[in-house]
Design a protein around this motif. Structure first.
Motif, PDB file in Angstrom:
ATOM      1  N   VAL A 232       7.984 -54.641 -20.333  1.00 45.30           N
ATOM      2  CA  VAL A 232       6.710 -54.567 -21.019  1.00 45.30           C
ATOM      3  C   VAL A 232       6.794 -55.423 -22.355  1.00 45.30           C
ATOM      4  CG1 VAL A 232       5.069 -53.067 -21.811  1.00 45.30           C
ATOM      5  CG2 VAL A 232       6.095 -52.728 -19.551  1.00 45.30           C
ATOM      6  N   ALA A 233       7.907 -54.709 -23.187  1.00 47.61           N
ATOM      7  CA  ALA A 233       7.594 -55.017 -24.565  1.00 47.61           C
ATOM      8  C   ALA A 233       8.223 -56.514 -24.857  1.00 47.61           C
ATOM      9  CB  ALA A 233       8.660 -53.997 -25.259  1.00 47.61           C
TER      10      ALA A 233
ATOM     11  N   ALA B 266      -0.280 -60.663 -19.814  1.00 45.46           N
ATOM     12  CA  ALA B 266      -0.315 -59.196 -19.553  1.00 45.46           C
ATOM     13  C   ALA B 266       0.679 -58.535 -18.650  1.00 45.46           C
ATOM     14  CB  ALA B 266      -1.706 -59.059 -18.968  1.00 45.46           C
TER      15      ALA B 266
ATOM     16  N   LEU C  43       4.627 -45.452 -21.832  1.00 48.29           N
ATOM     17  CA  LEU C  43       3.473 -46.448 -21.633  1.00 48.29           C
ATOM     18  C   LEU C  43       2.262 -45.847 -21.516  1.00 48.29           C
ATOM     19  CD1 LEU C  43       5.496 -48.457 -18.669  1.00 48.29           C
ATOM     20  CD2 LEU C  43       5.412 -49.088 -21.078  1.00 48.29           C
TER      21      LEU C  43
ATOM     22  N   ARG D 290      -1.630 -47.393 -19.912  1.00 54.37           N
ATOM     23  CA  ARG D 290      -2.511 -48.437 -19.123  1.00 54.37           C
ATOM     24  C   ARG D 290      -3.747 -48.738 -20.048  1.00 54.37           C
ATOM     25  NH1 ARG D 290      -0.915 -44.963 -14.861  1.00 54.37           N
ATOM     26  NH2 ARG D 290       0.065 -46.105 -13.343  1.00 54.37           N
ATOM     27  N   THR D 291      -3.978 -49.837 -20.082  1.00 54.96           N
ATOM     28  CA  THR D 291      -5.065 -50.475 -20.600  1.00 54.96           C
ATOM     29  C   THR D 291      -5.897 -51.389 -19.944  1.00 54.96           C
ATOM     30  OG1 THR D 291      -4.067 -51.964 -22.036  1.00 54.96           O
ATOM     31  CG2 THR D 291      -4.323 -50.150 -23.010  1.00 54.96           C
TER      32      THR D 291
ATOM     33  N   ASP E 108      -7.210 -54.766 -18.930  1.00 54.98           N
ATOM     34  CA  ASP E 108      -6.809 -56.187 -19.293  1.00 54.98           C
ATOM     35  C   ASP E 108      -7.935 -56.895 -19.985  1.00 54.98           C
ATOM     36  OD1 ASP E 108      -6.514 -59.109 -19.083  1.00 54.98           O
ATOM     37  OD2 ASP E 108      -4.864 -58.850 -17.732  1.00 54.98           O
TER      38      ASP E 108
ATOM     39  N   ALA F 148      -3.514 -53.587 -17.864  1.00 53.68           N
ATOM     40  CA  ALA F 148      -2.225 -54.018 -18.546  1.00 53.68           C
ATOM     41  C   ALA F 148      -1.460 -52.902 -19.261  1.00 53.68           C
ATOM     42  CB  ALA F 148      -2.733 -55.058 -19.661  1.00 53.68           C
TER      43      ALA F 148
ATOM     44  N   ASP G 217       1.136 -51.079 -21.957  1.00 52.17           N
ATOM     45  CA  ASP G 217       1.578 -51.322 -23.425  1.00 52.17           C
ATOM     46  C   ASP G 217       2.428 -50.167 -23.619  1.00 52.17           C
ATOM     47  OD1 ASP G 217      -0.041 -53.400 -24.314  1.00 52.17           O
ATOM     48  OD2 ASP G 217      -1.904 -52.036 -23.921  1.00 52.17           O
TER      49      ASP G 217
ATOM     50  N   THR H 164       4.375 -47.568 -25.720  1.00 54.68           N
ATOM     51  CA  THR H 164       3.719 -46.330 -26.851  1.00 54.68           C
ATOM     52  C   THR H 164       4.796 -46.368 -28.056  1.00 54.68           C
ATOM     53  OG1 THR H 164       5.211 -44.511 -25.850  1.00 54.68           O
ATOM     54  CG2 THR H 164       2.700 -44.934 -25.228  1.00 54.68           C
TER      55      THR H 164
ATOM     56  N   ARG I 222       8.794 -47.376 -27.850  1.00 56.54           N
ATOM     57  CA  ARG I 222       9.248 -48.582 -28.758  1.00 56.54           C
ATOM     58  C   ARG I 222      10.632 -47.852 -29.522  1.00 56.54           C
ATOM     59  NH1 ARG I 222       6.702 -53.041 -28.819  1.00 56.54           N
ATOM     60  NH2 ARG I 222       4.550 -53.196 -28.464  1.00 56.54           N
TER      61      ARG I 222
END
Length: 151
Positions: A52-53, A60, A90, A92-93, A95, A103, A105, A107, A111
């Motif tokens: 993901v990162a 996406a 993570l 979810r957003t 796209d 998509a 992302d 958190t 990270r």
């Protein structure tokens, strides 16, 4: 026909060289799995965070994307993502280009953990890297001088 394996110039055959390379890879994978467990992650979650990162710009990180990158079936990727979302790694957003697609992302927590793991992996690879490179060079040499296709 299978390629015939002949000893290379150092007296080692291709099978021996491949066995050593596989051992070194497995050593690194064991390290990686243990490092993930030490920060309370399942190793697949670590791999998920990496994908993901590390997704290329304009790509996406969708369920389909991470499933493909991790070699998982769609439903297995969904379960892994669900667990990672529940653990705050993570989110979810929608796209931005296709509202039907979700998509992923990473958190702040994700990270932070990924940074720690990446630093540990870089240290380990600085030690193991030269051995892996040496094995790859041996495989390449054996491929040029130690194999021949039967006709």
């Amino acid at each position: 026909m299978e390629p015939e394996v002949r000893p290379n110039q150092n007296g080692r055959d291709l099978v021996h060289i491949l066995a050593e390379f596989r051992y070194q890879l497995r050593t690194f994978l064991r390290f990686s799995e243990q490092a993930a467990h030490e920060v309370s992650l399942h190793p697949q979650q670590h791999q998920l965070l990496l994908q993901v990162a590390g997704a290329p710009e304009r790509t996406a990180a969708s369920i389909a994307y991470v499933a493909g990158r991790l070699g998982l079936r769609h439903n297995s990727a969904v379960e892994l993502v669900n667990r990672s979302v529940a653990e705050g790694l993570l989110v979810r957003t929608a796209d931005s280009q296709d509202r039907r697609r979700v998509a992923l992302d990473i958190t702040r927590k994700g990270r932070r953990i990924l940074k720690m793991l990446s630093q540990a992996h870089a240290r380990e690879l600085r030690e193991l890297g030269p051995l892996l490179v040496r094995s790859l060079k041996r495989i390449e040499r054996a491929g040029h001088t130690g194999t021949r296709r039967s006709q």
